[in-house]
Design a protein around this motif. Structure first.
Motif: not given
Length: 228
Positions: A112-118, A145-154
């Protein structure tokens, strides 16, 4: 690559070599992966489109990727193995179940987390490399194995692709006695890597014959936001 874009893998051993993707409906796809609003760079560059869900105002925060590669033998101490990647917005790398390093993703971050510091990328994905410690690699099958994260829900886009490379260093290398050409690391459309090699000089006499003198580093850039 095997990838999962349908929700959380928290609590599952998806980073391990023996994880069975078929039990959890992982898909197969060709990099680059991503999605983007119409007209943005990834709309044409992504070979595999990721699913962000049913609500464009509440997109998925995390995507998962796995790839297996074979080694005939453990790399020697003279070999440097790297994962070269492009990502928007952040990522964390695991090799054979062990966390190696990442880009703007905190260690142990949940789905459920996004990138650090937005943190977010602009019009182009970030290009980087992560050195894989040789002690994590083994002869036979190895798992990335790689997990890729978005910066926000939008967020309007996401992007990921990666490849492995290795550089071999010859043994008993001596310091260069001629001047070296300057390499332009920022030339558009190119990707260059530099590996510094240091070999001890045996004795005072050899030092003078080579014209070498002790080196003292007296200045270090404090702003490592581009290259270290």
């Amino acid at each position: 690559w095997k990838y999962y874009d349908q929700g959380s893998m928290d609590g599952y051993d998806w980073k391990q070599l023996d994880f069975d993707e078929t039990l959890y409906l992982w898909r197969s796809g060709t990099a680059p992966f991503g999605y983007a609003n119409e007209g943005m760079y990834m709309a044409v560059n992504a070979a595999t489109t990721l699913d962000y869900g049913d609500n464009s105002a509440n997109k998925r925060p995390t995507y998962y990727f796995r790839n297996t590669f074979q080694l005939e033998a453990v790399p020697s101490s003279n070999s440097v193995v790297t994962l070269d990647y492009q990502v928007d917005d952040g990522m964390m790398l695991y090799v054979n179940g062990v966390e190696v390093g990442g880009y703007y993703v905190a260690s142990g971050s949940p789905y459920s987390s996004y990138t650090k510091d937005g943190h977010f990328e602009g019009s182009e994905p970030y290009r980087g490399s992560i050195v894989i410690p040789n002690e994590l690699l083994k002869a036979g099958a190895n798992q990335i194995a790689v997990e890729v994260k978005n910066t926000s829900a939008t967020s309007t886009d996401i992007f990921f692709e990666a490849s492995l490379s290795t550089v071999g260093v010859e043994e008993n290398m001596l310091p260069a006695t001629e001047s070296l050409n300057i390499v332009d690391l920022f030339e558009e459309g190119t990707k260059n890597g530099l590996t510094a090699v240091f070999t001890p000089i045996e004795g005072e006499r050899q030092r003078w014959e080579l014209g070498a003198t002790p080196i003292r580093i007296n200045e270090v850039s404090a702003g490592n936001d581009i290259y270290i």
